[in-house]
Design a protein around this motif. Structure first.
Motif, PDB file in Angstrom:
ATOM      1  N   GLN A 302       0.880  -1.164   0.088  1.00 34.14           N
ATOM      2  CA  GLN A 302      -0.064   0.062   0.037  1.00 34.14           C
ATOM      3  C   GLN A 302       0.857   1.077  -0.015  1.00 34.14           C
ATOM      4  O   GLN A 302       1.969   1.139   0.710  1.00 34.14           O
ATOM      5  N   ASP A 303       0.407   2.092  -0.549  1.00 31.49           N
ATOM      6  CA  ASP A 303       1.298   3.573  -0.747  1.00 31.49           C
ATOM      7  C   ASP A 303       0.932   4.177   0.695  1.00 31.49           C
ATOM      8  O   ASP A 303      -0.248   4.198   1.177  1.00 31.49           O
ATOM      9  N   ILE A 304       1.772   4.983   1.204  1.00 33.10           N
ATOM     10  CA  ILE A 304       1.754   5.538   2.601  1.00 33.10           C
ATOM     11  C   ILE A 304       2.238   7.074   2.169  1.00 33.10           C
ATOM     12  O   ILE A 304       3.344   7.291   1.682  1.00 33.10           O
ATOM     13  N   THR A 305       1.349   8.293   2.481  1.00 31.52           N
ATOM     14  CA  THR A 305       1.571   9.316   2.254  1.00 31.52           C
ATOM     15  C   THR A 305       1.261  10.490   3.217  1.00 31.52           C
ATOM     16  O   THR A 305       0.497  10.033   4.161  1.00 31.52           O
ATOM     17  N   ALA A 306       1.799  11.663   3.167  1.00 35.55           N
ATOM     18  CA  ALA A 306       1.414  12.653   4.094  1.00 35.55           C
ATOM     19  C   ALA A 306       1.364  14.015   3.535  1.00 35.55           C
ATOM     20  O   ALA A 306       2.201  14.299   2.460  1.00 35.55           O
ATOM     21  N   HIS A 307       0.560  14.988   3.825  1.00 37.58           N
ATOM     22  CA  HIS A 307       0.328  16.245   3.120  1.00 37.58           C
ATOM     23  C   HIS A 307       1.768  16.888   3.190  1.00 37.58           C
ATOM     24  O   HIS A 307       2.466  16.905   4.082  1.00 37.58           O
TER      25      HIS A 307
END
Length: 393
Positions: A302-307
């Motif tokens: 899964q992709d993991i992101t933050a603003h």
């Protein structure tokens, strides 16, 4: 029917083929550490960039209906065309006849192809003078880019992070990133009774999975980052700190002698990201088009992101000598570059006609799911003789 390399890979590989292997590998690293846990930033780095099993290194589709999320470049060619117009405006401003375009983290190469297609169509003079460099550390993505950009092969040279500086000219380069900085590993911190805590990841034997663990934060780098950028958390507020994005942008700015950095990503200013209604931060995971707040599940799958904190990006640019900066919402960026001109009247009833498809793409980019406001475009420029300090301190 011809299929792209990514489509063929997606049809022949099980998505969960390496998740268990990566989980076991991370668990072993945790157990080997004297702390019996690792900071989340390290866990996120392993999940996304492990050479064999990391999310971005695996031979699985990430974008589109067979992937985990959509990007603006997957909605027709409109975003690429508008970006090409912005790049042309910058090249004209610098008076370049020949110039370098350096894209970082280009993935499949689809966005680059759209930009180059639009330049060739609308500004053939600038297209003939451009040398396109694509920097991506994933061998799989570099192969995809070679296939996707085959029509522009005469203008394209692939590169990785170890060789890019030898291939581009610092006095006539535009650096472009599209949804790159949000994928850099981040630290997670939270405030507890006046004390700053950092979130670590440990293995929970009883639950058979990874779990969060809060530990007092003594990291000089994190404390300095928060102090320099005036970040103050409310009690029990959690936030993400992207030190790598700050360093990446500052270093690229310092390398430039004359040129621009164009950053397209989702995020906001510090004032918004650490406001009182952001008590849980912005960290999300994306898997099969479902967004969750469970980034410890499914390592590598899964992709993991933050603003992105654009206030930090702008400050990093200033430290690197960038002298002119503009931050716009994606909606404003598109309007400024003439997106409304692409809307076409047509009397046809075919919903799949080129005119109907483009009209839908324009509407979707401008109004769909508030993404046009969430995404921002930061343009930073530098002229000769304005290089910043060597360490940005």
């Amino acid at each position: 029917m011809n299929h792209t390399l990514e489509e063929r890979a997606g049809s022949n590989m099980a998505r969960t083929g390496t998740t268990e292997e990566l989980s076991a590998w991370i668990r072993a690293r945790i157990e080997e550490s004297g702390e019996r846990a690792v900071p989340f930033v390290k866990f996120m780095e392993w999940c996304l960039y492990h050479p064999d099993s990391g999310y971005y290194m695996r031979k699985n589709p990430k974008v589109g209906k067979d992937g985990d999320f959509y990007t603006s470049s997957a909605i027709g060619d409109v975003m690429g065309r508008m970006t090409a117009r912005e790049l042309a405006r910058l090249a004209d401003r610098f008076g370049w006849g020949d110039w370098d375009l350096l894209e970082w983290g280009g993935g499949t190469g689809r966005f680059a192809a759209q930009v180059l297609d639009a330049l060739e169509e609308e500004r053939p003079d600038l297209y003939r003078g451009v040398r396109f460099r694509s920097v991506d550390n994933s061998p799989f993505h570099r192969q995809l880019q070679k296939e996707t950009l085959e029509r522009h092969a005469a203008r394209v040279i692939p590169a990785d992070e170890t060789g890019w500086a030898r291939l581009a000219r610092p006095d006539r380069t535009i650096i472009l990133s599209n949804e790159l900085l949000d994928a850099f590993p981040v630290h997670r911190v939270t405030a507890r009774g006046g004390e700053l805590m950092e979130l670590w990841v440990a293995w929970d034997e009883d639950a058979g999975g990874f779990r969060w663990e809060e530990r007092p934060c003594f990291s000089p780098k994190l404390l300095s980052y928060m102090r320099r950028h005036g970040i103050r958390l409310r009690d029990r507020q959690t936030a993400e700190l992207n030190l790598q994005a700050e360093a990446w942008l500052r270093e690229r700015a310092q390398w430039l002698e004359a040129g621009a950095i164009v950053t397209i990503d989702y995020g906001d200013t510090s004032e918004e990201l650490y406001a009182g209604h952001r008590m849980n931060g912005t960290l999300l995971a994306y898997r099969r088009h479902q967004a969750t707040d469970r980034p410890l599940d499914w390592p590598g799958d899964q992709d993991i992101t933050a603003h992105v904190d654009f206030s930090v990006c702008m400050e990093a640019g200033r430290e690197g000598g960038m002298t002119d900066q503009s931050l716009r919402t994606q909606k404003q960026f598109l309007i400024d570059n003439g997106i409304l001109e692409l809307l076409a009247d047509h009397a046809g009833t075919d919903p799949f006609s080129p005119e109907a498809r483009r009209n839908r793409a324009v509407r979707q980019l401008l109004v769909s799911d508030q993404m046009s406001e969430l995404f921002k475009v930061l343009v930073q420029t530098k002229t000769r003789g304005t290089a910043g300090p060597p360490d940005g301190s």
